[in-house]
Design a protein around this motif. Sequence first.
Motif, PDB file in Angstrom:
ATOM      1  N   ARG A  23      25.039  43.004  39.424  1.00 30.10           N
ATOM      2  CA  ARG A  23      25.401  42.516  40.777  1.00 30.10           C
ATOM      3  C   ARG A  23      23.908  42.313  41.579  1.00 30.10           C
ATOM      4  NH1 ARG A  23      26.876  47.768  44.510  1.00 30.10           N
ATOM      5  NH2 ARG A  23      25.845  49.317  43.469  1.00 30.10           N
ATOM      6  N   GLU A  44      21.802  36.546  53.500  1.00 34.50           N
ATOM      7  CA  GLU A  44      22.567  36.791  52.621  1.00 34.50           C
ATOM      8  C   GLU A  44      23.814  36.181  52.565  1.00 34.50           C
ATOM      9  OE1 GLU A  44      21.586  41.139  52.858  1.00 34.50           O
ATOM     10  OE2 GLU A  44      21.136  41.060  50.830  1.00 34.50           O
TER      11      GLU A  44
ATOM     12  N   LYS B   2      25.244  43.849  50.141  1.00 38.26           N
ATOM     13  CA  LYS B   2      25.093  43.674  48.913  1.00 38.26           C
ATOM     14  C   LYS B   2      26.499  43.794  48.210  1.00 38.26           C
ATOM     15  CE  LYS B   2      20.561  44.239  49.421  1.00 38.26           C
ATOM     16  NZ  LYS B   2      19.713  42.820  49.609  1.00 38.26           N
ATOM     17  N   PRO B   3      26.581  43.041  47.125  1.00 37.83           N
ATOM     18  CA  PRO B   3      27.921  43.092  46.484  1.00 37.83           C
ATOM     19  C   PRO B   3      28.425  44.411  46.000  1.00 37.83           C
ATOM     20  CG  PRO B   3      26.555  41.412  45.546  1.00 37.83           C
ATOM     21  CD  PRO B   3      25.797  42.281  46.527  1.00 37.83           C
ATOM     22  N   ALA B   4      29.524  44.828  45.921  1.00 38.27           N
ATOM     23  CA  ALA B   4      30.128  46.013  45.216  1.00 38.27           C
ATOM     24  C   ALA B   4      29.917  45.866  44.006  1.00 38.27           C
ATOM     25  CB  ALA B   4      31.474  46.332  45.681  1.00 38.27           C
ATOM     26  N   ASN B  41      28.889  39.165  49.021  1.00 38.86           N
ATOM     27  CA  ASN B  41      27.701  40.014  49.814  1.00 38.86           C
ATOM     28  C   ASN B  41      28.416  40.711  51.099  1.00 38.86           C
ATOM     29  OD1 ASN B  41      25.867  39.199  47.874  1.00 38.86           O
ATOM     30  ND2 ASN B  41      25.079  37.639  49.122  1.00 38.86           N
TER      31      ASN B  41
ATOM     32  N   ARG C 119      19.545  50.120  48.108  1.00 44.71           N
ATOM     33  CA  ARG C 119      20.423  49.634  49.043  1.00 44.71           C
ATOM     34  C   ARG C 119      22.003  49.508  48.689  1.00 44.71           C
ATOM     35  NH1 ARG C 119      20.502  48.280  54.758  1.00 44.71           N
ATOM     36  NH2 ARG C 119      22.651  47.087  55.094  1.00 44.71           N
ATOM     37  N   TYR C 120      22.038  48.853  47.379  1.00 41.14           N
ATOM     38  CA  TYR C 120      23.256  48.621  46.757  1.00 41.14           C
ATOM     39  C   TYR C 120      24.080  49.950  46.653  1.00 41.14           C
ATOM     40  CZ  TYR C 120      21.616  44.033  45.090  1.00 41.14           C
ATOM     41  OH  TYR C 120      21.278  43.003  44.888  1.00 41.14           O
ATOM     42  N   GLU C 123      25.114  51.475  50.330  1.00 38.17           N
ATOM     43  CA  GLU C 123      26.113  50.616  50.803  1.00 38.17           C
ATOM     44  C   GLU C 123      27.441  51.105  50.221  1.00 38.17           C
ATOM     45  OE1 GLU C 123      26.035  46.487  51.190  1.00 38.17           O
ATOM     46  OE2 GLU C 123      24.105  46.439  52.251  1.00 38.17           O
ATOM     47  N   ASP C 124      27.457  51.431  48.559  1.00 39.72           N
ATOM     48  CA  ASP C 124      28.665  51.696  48.095  1.00 39.72           C
ATOM     49  C   ASP C 124      28.953  53.252  48.767  1.00 39.72           C
ATOM     50  OD1 ASP C 124      27.490  50.945  44.680  1.00 39.72           O
ATOM     51  OD2 ASP C 124      28.340  49.945  46.250  1.00 39.72           O
ATOM     52  N   GLN C 127      30.776  53.194  52.170  1.00 40.21           N
ATOM     53  CA  GLN C 127      31.970  53.038  52.349  1.00 40.21           C
ATOM     54  C   GLN C 127      32.900  54.102  52.069  1.00 40.21           C
ATOM     55  OE1 GLN C 127      32.027  49.262  49.451  1.00 40.21           O
ATOM     56  NE2 GLN C 127      33.313  48.567  51.004  1.00 40.21           N
TER      57      GLN C 127
END
Lengths: 160, 291, 780
Positions: A23, A44, B2-4, B41, C119-120, C123-124, C127
Amino acid sequence: MPDVRTIAVVVNGIPYRRDVETRTTLADFLRHELRLTGTHVGCEHGVCGACTVLVGGRSARACLMLAVQCDGEEIATVESLATEGRLNPLQQAFQDCHGLQCGFCTPGVLMTLTEFLREHPDPSEADVREALTGNLCRCTGYQGIVDAALAAAKRVREGA
Amino acid sequence: MKPAPFTYHDPRSVSEALDLLAALDNARVLAGGQSLMPMMNFRYAMPDHVIDLNRIAALSYLRCDDEALRCGAMTRQRDIELSAEVKGRVPILHEALAHVGHRQTRNRGTIGGSLCHLDPSAELVNVTALLDGTLHIASRREVRNVSIGEFAVAYMTTCLEPDEMLAAVTLPLPPRSDGYAFVEFARRRGDFAIVACSVLLGLESNGAITRPRIAISGLGHAPARAHAIERALEGEQPAASAFKAAAAVAAQLDAMEDAYVSAAYRRHLARVLTYRALEQAARRATEAAHA
Amino acid sequence: MIATGFGASVRRKEDPPLLRGEGRYVDDIALPGMLHTAFVRSPYAHARIGRIDTTAALALPGVHAVLTYADLPESVRRQTLPLLVPHPAIRQPFMPYALVKDEACYAGEPVACVIADSRYIAEDAAQLVEVDYEPLPAVSDCRAALDAGAPRAHYGDESNTAARFPVRAGDADRAFATAKHVFRELIHQHRGGPFSIECRGAVASYEAPTQTLTLHVSSQGAHRIKRCMLDMLEAGDHEVRVITPDVGGGFGPKGSFYPEYVNVSVAAMRLARPVKWIEDRRENFLATHQERDQYWDVEIAVDADARILAVRGQLVHETGAYVPWGIVLPWIAATTVPGPYVIPNFKLDVLSVFTNKIQTTPVRGAGRPEAVVAMERLMDRVARELRIDPAEVRRRNFIRPEQMPYNVGIIFRDGRPVTYDSGDYPACQASAIEASGYESFPERQARARANGRYLGIGLSNAVEATGLGPYESATVRVATNGRIVVYTGATPQGQSHKTTLAQIAGDELGVEIDAIDVVTGDTGGVSLGIGTFAARTAVNAGSSVHVAARAVAEKAKRLAAGMMECLEEDLALAGGFVCLRDHPDVRKSLREIAVKAVGMPGFSMAGGLPPGLEHTAHYTPDRSAYSNGTHVAEVEVDIETGAVTIQRYTVAHDCGRVINPLVVDGQVVGGVAHGVGNALFERMVYDEHAQPLSTNFGEYLLPLATDVPRVDLVHLETPSPLNPLGVKGAGEGGTIPAIAAIAAAVENALEPFGVKITEVPISPQRIVELLGNHALGRTA
């Protein structure tokens, strides 16, 4: 468990082999994995153009590509333009014409113009403005950028 | 933004892609990425599986024969834009492409991706409707062909089942002598249009309009072929009075409304752009007749 | 003669690294062990926060911490973020906590802070944080907020009025009572946000050996950020350092202090690892300050000859959920209204009103563009009603150059009376008129109309307070190896300080700009500083650099005179040396002098001079220096679609003496682009529950290269008598008159149809609505 792939990619002429989480965007890969921080991230979602790079010679928004999609590709970023620190004619024209202020949109603009001027060596002002519609600048009002592009085109035509 | 996380698949053949679509739940195909990646995103789209179609060479082709232009779904918009055949035989498609996004988005964006994203005013969707295009849908189970009208089920919603993908689109060639026009109104260059209007028409030897086609997008969830206008124009002389009458009918069509654009303005634009498109197409048809 | 000194259009020192992609912006900073941050933000514009369950988030691999209000240190929990410009007129000084304590007051207000390996992952985890929200009624429109029954932006508050203040000069009501002509306008102005291409961001790192927190932050004023951090953390001055790296645009809001900076600092100290937070664009739409709605209800009273007798009215200004800059923004707007005109009587009542939206703070122009729209719309109204050329109406009312310095009679936000120091307004407008072809326009317009095309021309004037105090710092130092450095609290985001300040220093020290390094925005470099905003740097930092560099030059000569046994007045500085004017090969290098200046162990300092070949200055302006400008916009309106195209754009601009013309031109043209955006494109749309709908660049429209015209620039130079360089600010003059000029031009184009423009931005849809049946054009 993160989904990871190994990719082989050539960036600015140098081959790299890396494991990436699938990802991860191309922009983040270039900036954080390869430490090529010249490519910038502004939105983005594919509008501002700050992340523009050349993939296989064609301009693309690095925030909208996954690094894994670039396995086997050749990528050019802003770091490829200067030669041993010497600015190329396009970059020099930007300095001469005050084509940048904060400099954040500039790498993306340079890559867009690199592709454009390669294909249109003698553009009109209207052509240049049209070519720039995929890049946002909030500092210059675009005039310095347009002047730089026209100056660079002229210099290259005249054999600079 | 950012994508999951997801599991990434990059099939090398259509068959492999269809197997994946049949087997996986919550999977999205990735074409040019210009629509899906922003959604990912933003985390508006959170697929568990991403099936990247970019390695399937067989999905990217552009073939023109006597009857139709046949495009693989993964054909890049930029390649259609550069195609001399398209410019020669389907000039309206070439003209429409100039309005599609920006160079960077056309370099990666695909015709299939645009059709499946189904933005109400997308240029490629409009031209497909105008040309009575056929969409070829594939799955493990079957191959089926649909029109745009059947394909566009609701606002940005296609008729694709979870195990199906768009494989190709066939665009019947318009008559060489037809005049054409693609006109749109957008806030800025490269933006999605608010309303777009495309026209094809021919002229009889006495100058009367024949076989007119009009597709107006931006009013409903999919481009509308304005059949009532088409019928009214058949046999008419291409003069201001005919264009005005057609424009007035366009202004009566149902239109959607949102926080940014009113229904009334959309209908108004439909009126104005219909006039302009007809005028331009008629002029081109006349020039073609004299040539 | 220095080739790169004051007044030269030198190429920028900043450019080569930036062009090579070697800029160092905050997200380019990578420190060993660095962690990353994502915020959980309120999805509601107004909600009570109950229980927060972080269990699932903490359980995610790669997550190191999740902070909520309860987890913050005591000093942070006890205080809200500092209100930097307090004022007694502020009725209710609501300010936010670093994380929501119990009531979120705008959509996007930070509720929790997740620290993770990337950051990925952050963000996970964000949530997975479960927050009990109890939605509360939200208020979205600042006028509706004044209704007695309106929901309160802050629950339980007695009203939504944040502040109320009058601005007065003379006796306006009496003048209106006897005036020959009175005209009233109701104007709705919506501006928008800064939307610099680089979003905000910060990296906090705590170094145990020195017990120092270093905060790298993309800001417009490192010292102000430090001051706020000292308050929040109750840390020692020696324990906090704030550094601003390269900044990708600011336009005002990066000068504010934000909750995220506190959170990353707390996390860095607690986890003993560097912590980075980079704002993404969606957050930027929610959580970075903007400017927004103002409702103006204004009247003008004139005599039979269109001479202004009085202006009065009311301004309702939206401050959003909090008041981080107090009433600065509406005050600037209110006091800018008189502009370049003689207005003997003035009365404006200003209301600043809370809504449940992100706060409004100065964005390029800082309320002045709105003031100019109000005043110039009134002037155009007078012109239209009395059938006088708009330029002539202005001419009859200008303050004349011989009246300078001119006391407008009202008090500016610096506490001083608004007194214009210098400027020639009639000459400025005349230059713009000439350069724009204004006089020949009616003929062009008539010809176009005969061909079914609608052209319009609009004119606007503005006077801008620049060089705002209290000061800016500059230390000019010649190091003992002869290298020259200038430290300053100025904190640029594209304004070319590293070049322009080097030009000023170079003039005094006799060297080219390549020999001078300028270090900006580092609290470790110079102890006091204010920052770069409000077009203040040329005046403040420029003057400080000038004063400090001159002091260093004088000291160098004094020391050299001693070393060379000659007279000071026989010496000059050139090329890195102090030399005899008549025999330039008799000289001492700055390096030798610097070494002499720091002294030798065991020897006393010569001549009782303080040690070091350096000097620090804090130029303190007595009051603002006033720039001015005239804009002329020529547009074409497609009456069938409502599309507006700017065909020609002229700016006559006076910012006093100009350090670097190339840089000033860039500032003006860049400013015009913001004006074009605010006049025609930029709108933050909210629903009636104050929920932001425009949260991406597809819906919030910034002008593109095809939307911003080429700008014809005419320069005038009326030096300011208030500072040693005679300079005035240049950063906002491109924006301030622009919206008014464009609005006037659109109205002028649509004059045959009687359309009036009383709102900005103006969209094609709105133009078609105002045109009614006329918009049918050829389809009628």
